[in-house]
Write a protein that holds these residues in place. Sequence first.
Motif, PDB file in Angstrom:
ATOM      1  N   ILE A   1       0.834  -1.199   0.000  1.00  0.00           N
ATOM      2  CA  ILE A   1       0.000   0.000   0.000  1.00  0.00           C
ATOM      3  C   ILE A   1       0.869   1.249   0.000  1.00  0.00           C
ATOM      4  O   ILE A   1       0.636   2.193  -0.767  1.00  0.00           O
ATOM      5  CB  ILE A   1      -0.950  -0.019   1.210  1.00  0.00           C
ATOM      6  CG1 ILE A   1      -1.985  -1.142   1.055  1.00  0.00           C
ATOM      7  CG2 ILE A   1      -1.647   1.329   1.375  1.00  0.00           C
ATOM      8  CD1 ILE A   1      -2.776  -1.430   2.314  1.00  0.00           C
ATOM      9  N   ASN A   2       1.904   1.268   0.834  1.00  0.00           N
ATOM     10  CA  ASN A   2       2.808   2.413   0.869  1.00  0.00           C
ATOM     11  C   ASN A   2       3.572   2.563  -0.443  1.00  0.00           C
ATOM     12  O   ASN A   2       3.968   3.675  -0.804  1.00  0.00           O
ATOM     13  CB  ASN A   2       3.792   2.275   2.032  1.00  0.00           C
ATOM     14  CG  ASN A   2       3.121   2.376   3.385  1.00  0.00           C
ATOM     15  OD1 ASN A   2       2.046   2.952   3.515  1.00  0.00           O
ATOM     16  ND2 ASN A   2       3.736   1.800   4.412  1.00  0.00           N
ATOM     17  N   GLY A   3       3.752   1.444  -1.151  1.00  0.00           N
ATOM     18  CA  GLY A   3       4.424   1.486  -2.452  1.00  0.00           C
ATOM     19  C   GLY A   3       3.544   1.987  -3.580  1.00  0.00           C
ATOM     20  O   GLY A   3       4.040   2.211  -4.688  1.00  0.00           O
ATOM     21  N   GLY A   4       2.253   2.149  -3.316  1.00  0.00           N
ATOM     22  CA  GLY A   4       1.387   2.811  -4.285  1.00  0.00           C
ATOM     23  C   GLY A   4       0.657   1.927  -5.277  1.00  0.00           C
ATOM     24  O   GLY A   4       0.131   2.441  -6.270  1.00  0.00           O
ATOM     25  N   VAL A   5       0.599   0.612  -5.048  1.00  0.00           N
ATOM     26  CA  VAL A   5      -0.132  -0.234  -5.996  1.00  0.00           C
ATOM     27  C   VAL A   5      -1.627   0.086  -5.916  1.00  0.00           C
ATOM     28  O   VAL A   5      -2.119   0.631  -4.928  1.00  0.00           O
ATOM     29  CB  VAL A   5       0.116  -1.732  -5.751  1.00  0.00           C
ATOM     30  CG1 VAL A   5       1.595  -2.065  -5.952  1.00  0.00           C
ATOM     31  CG2 VAL A   5      -0.357  -2.157  -4.370  1.00  0.00           C
ATOM     32  N   ASP A   6      -2.357  -0.288  -6.958  1.00  0.00           N
ATOM     33  CA  ASP A   6      -3.761   0.097  -7.091  1.00  0.00           C
ATOM     34  C   ASP A   6      -4.729  -0.881  -6.447  1.00  0.00           C
ATOM     35  O   ASP A   6      -5.945  -0.641  -6.445  1.00  0.00           O
ATOM     36  CB  ASP A   6      -4.116   0.264  -8.565  1.00  0.00           C
ATOM     37  CG  ASP A   6      -3.356   1.413  -9.203  1.00  0.00           C
ATOM     38  OD1 ASP A   6      -3.581   2.559  -8.800  1.00  0.00           O
ATOM     39  OD2 ASP A   6      -2.511   1.159 -10.095  1.00  0.00           O
ATOM     40  N   GLY A   7      -4.233  -1.974  -5.928  1.00  0.00           N
ATOM     41  CA  GLY A   7      -5.102  -2.942  -5.280  1.00  0.00           C
ATOM     42  C   GLY A   7      -4.337  -4.204  -4.956  1.00  0.00           C
ATOM     43  O   GLY A   7      -3.241  -4.447  -5.477  1.00  0.00           O
ATOM     44  N   LEU A   8      -4.923  -5.020  -4.073  1.00  0.00           N
ATOM     45  CA  LEU A   8      -4.323  -6.283  -3.660  1.00  0.00           C
ATOM     46  C   LEU A   8      -5.249  -7.421  -4.061  1.00  0.00           C
ATOM     47  O   LEU A   8      -6.458  -7.351  -3.863  1.00  0.00           O
ATOM     48  CB  LEU A   8      -4.124  -6.312  -2.141  1.00  0.00           C
ATOM     49  CG  LEU A   8      -3.374  -5.136  -1.503  1.00  0.00           C
ATOM     50  CD1 LEU A   8      -3.247  -5.369   0.004  1.00  0.00           C
ATOM     51  CD2 LEU A   8      -2.012  -4.932  -2.134  1.00  0.00           C
ATOM     52  N   VAL A   9      -4.658  -8.464  -4.627  1.00  0.00           N
ATOM     53  CA  VAL A   9      -5.396  -9.692  -4.911  1.00  0.00           C
ATOM     54  C   VAL A   9      -4.862 -10.759  -3.964  1.00  0.00           C
ATOM     55  O   VAL A   9      -3.706 -11.184  -4.074  1.00  0.00           O
ATOM     56  CB  VAL A   9      -5.236 -10.133  -6.379  1.00  0.00           C
ATOM     57  CG1 VAL A   9      -6.002 -11.437  -6.622  1.00  0.00           C
ATOM     58  CG2 VAL A   9      -5.732  -9.047  -7.321  1.00  0.00           C
ATOM     59  N   ILE A  10      -5.688 -11.160  -3.031  1.00  0.00           N
ATOM     60  CA  ILE A  10      -5.309 -12.142  -2.021  1.00  0.00           C
ATOM     61  C   ILE A  10      -5.695 -13.536  -2.521  1.00  0.00           C
ATOM     62  O   ILE A  10      -6.778 -13.739  -3.051  1.00  0.00           O
ATOM     63  CB  ILE A  10      -6.030 -11.851  -0.684  1.00  0.00           C
ATOM     64  CG1 ILE A  10      -5.849 -10.384  -0.269  1.00  0.00           C
ATOM     65  CG2 ILE A  10      -5.550 -12.802   0.406  1.00  0.00           C
ATOM     66  CD1 ILE A  10      -4.429  -9.948  -0.046  1.00  0.00           C
ATOM     67  N   MET A  11      -4.806 -14.492  -2.344  1.00  0.00           N
ATOM     68  CA  MET A  11      -5.036 -15.885  -2.727  1.00  0.00           C
ATOM     69  C   MET A  11      -5.201 -16.067  -4.243  1.00  0.00           C
ATOM     70  O   MET A  11      -6.036 -16.830  -4.707  1.00  0.00           O
ATOM     71  CB  MET A  11      -6.219 -16.502  -1.975  1.00  0.00           C
ATOM     72  CG  MET A  11      -5.958 -16.665  -0.497  1.00  0.00           C
ATOM     73  SD  MET A  11      -7.157 -17.690   0.383  1.00  0.00           S
ATOM     74  CE  MET A  11      -8.693 -16.798   0.122  1.00  0.00           C
ATOM     75  N   GLY A  12      -4.378 -15.325  -5.005  1.00  0.00           N
ATOM     76  CA  GLY A  12      -4.196 -15.675  -6.401  1.00  0.00           C
ATOM     77  C   GLY A  12      -3.169 -16.796  -6.484  1.00  0.00           C
ATOM     78  O   GLY A  12      -2.795 -17.405  -5.473  1.00  0.00           O
ATOM     79  N   SER A  13      -2.675 -17.062  -7.675  1.00  0.00           N
ATOM     80  CA  SER A  13      -1.662 -18.110  -7.825  1.00  0.00           C
ATOM     81  C   SER A  13      -0.422 -17.790  -7.001  1.00  0.00           C
ATOM     82  O   SER A  13       0.141 -18.667  -6.328  1.00  0.00           O
ATOM     83  CB  SER A  13      -1.290 -18.269  -9.300  1.00  0.00           C
ATOM     84  OG  SER A  13      -2.405 -18.699 -10.051  1.00  0.00           O
ATOM     85  N   THR A  14       0.008 -16.525  -7.023  1.00  0.00           N
ATOM     86  CA  THR A  14       1.182 -16.116  -6.252  1.00  0.00           C
ATOM     87  C   THR A  14       0.944 -16.284  -4.759  1.00  0.00           C
ATOM     88  O   THR A  14       1.893 -16.444  -3.988  1.00  0.00           O
ATOM     89  CB  THR A  14       1.532 -14.657  -6.579  1.00  0.00           C
ATOM     90  OG1 THR A  14       1.613 -14.507  -8.000  1.00  0.00           O
ATOM     91  CG2 THR A  14       2.867 -14.253  -5.971  1.00  0.00           C
ATOM     92  N   GLY A  15      -0.304 -16.262  -4.335  1.00  0.00           N
ATOM     93  CA  GLY A  15      -0.650 -16.437  -2.933  1.00  0.00           C
ATOM     94  C   GLY A  15      -0.810 -17.876  -2.508  1.00  0.00           C
ATOM     95  O   GLY A  15      -1.241 -18.145  -1.377  1.00  0.00           O
ATOM     96  N   GLU A  16      -0.472 -18.832  -3.415  1.00  0.00           N
ATOM     97  CA  GLU A  16      -0.490 -20.264  -3.107  1.00  0.00           C
ATOM     98  C   GLU A  16      -1.889 -20.764  -2.723  1.00  0.00           C
ATOM     99  O   GLU A  16      -2.036 -21.643  -1.866  1.00  0.00           O
ATOM    100  CB  GLU A  16       0.523 -20.594  -1.990  1.00  0.00           C
ATOM    101  CG  GLU A  16       1.960 -20.213  -2.332  1.00  0.00           C
ATOM    102  CD  GLU A  16       2.907 -20.382  -1.157  1.00  0.00           C
ATOM    103  OE1 GLU A  16       3.119 -21.522  -0.692  1.00  0.00           O
ATOM    104  OE2 GLU A  16       3.435 -19.332  -0.696  1.00  0.00           O
ATOM    105  N   PHE A  17      -2.925 -20.233  -3.373  1.00  0.00           N
ATOM    106  CA  PHE A  17      -4.294 -20.573  -2.976  1.00  0.00           C
ATOM    107  C   PHE A  17      -4.567 -22.070  -3.025  1.00  0.00           C
ATOM    108  O   PHE A  17      -5.350 -22.592  -2.219  1.00  0.00           O
ATOM    109  CB  PHE A  17      -5.305 -19.826  -3.861  1.00  0.00           C
ATOM    110  CG  PHE A  17      -5.535 -20.448  -5.222  1.00  0.00           C
ATOM    111  CD1 PHE A  17      -6.549 -21.373  -5.403  1.00  0.00           C
ATOM    112  CD2 PHE A  17      -4.740 -20.110  -6.311  1.00  0.00           C
ATOM    113  CE1 PHE A  17      -6.777 -21.957  -6.646  1.00  0.00           C
ATOM    114  CE2 PHE A  17      -4.950 -20.686  -7.554  1.00  0.00           C
ATOM    115  CZ  PHE A  17      -5.967 -21.613  -7.730  1.00  0.00           C
TER     116      PHE A  17
END
Length: 311
Positions: A33-49
């Motif tokens: 968030i402090n880095g300025g991204v536009d949103g978070l996707v939790i439990m995508g592939s990168t999140g090892e869902f």
Amino acid sequence: MKKAQFLTPVVTAFDSEGNLDHQANKNIYDFLINGGVDGLVIMGSTGEFSYIEDAQKKALIDLAVSYVNHRTKVYIGTACMTVEDTVQLSNYAIDAGADGVMIISPYYFYLSDESVELYFDQVAPRIKGDIYLYNYPARTGHDLSPEVTLNLLRKHKNIKGYKDTVTEMGHTRKLIQTVQNEFPDFIIYSGFDENFAHNVLSGGNGCIGGLSNIYPEVFSAWVNALNEKDLKKAADIQSIVDKMMELYDFGPTFIPFTKQAMVLRGIRLEGYCQKPLIQPNEELTESINMLLKELDARIVQVIPDYKGVLA
């Protein structure tokens, strides 16, 4: 040109026993968030869902939504192998306050276009919020085609967007061209970081890319450059990201390397993944460190206020 966006498919922090590391996950959310991204996707592939058990999924949804607390958008990957499980988890996320859910079609068996469309026809009407379709044919074994997508949009008003995780921009371009006249507000993201600018210039909305876990400041600056039509800076950052893509080449599964790079940047997490994913050995860690040092030297030339390794 549409306003560009870059969202992060967030890594999930675990302890050595495979339990959720709540404080580390909070550290990651703050960093992004402090880095300025536009949103978070939790439990995508990168999140090892695919490795997270049901109780952990619900705990992670509760943690992310409550801790982020509207500081940025939060989307939850809720794909399960059955319609009923997908609907239940999706509505749990919506009820918890998520801005939407991202759903990949069932994997393992190859599915025909008719089967893919049937799956989403059964899921979409029962979900109480916004849905983002997730196409990742390298993992599912089948494609969510532009034609099927158009059919679904005509039937389900809560399908708002699409993540296209393919290396070929031609597929994403065809998707954009197929749906944009009838559904100009439909959101289309690429799934590989290097395709961000091409996506936006082709009429899409941007990217949901895993490397932003490591360098959110770089991707935020890239978004600003495109939105401000500073094509020179956008091209300079494209060159940096092209180099950054080498991280994906360290092994067949990039998540452990992403986490190790985050540790090397100074983000407070342990870097553990769910088994059978293996942490990088000493040699690989040194290779990652050398890449980060090279990237830091290039980034600071383009983004002067870039801070490099965190204190």
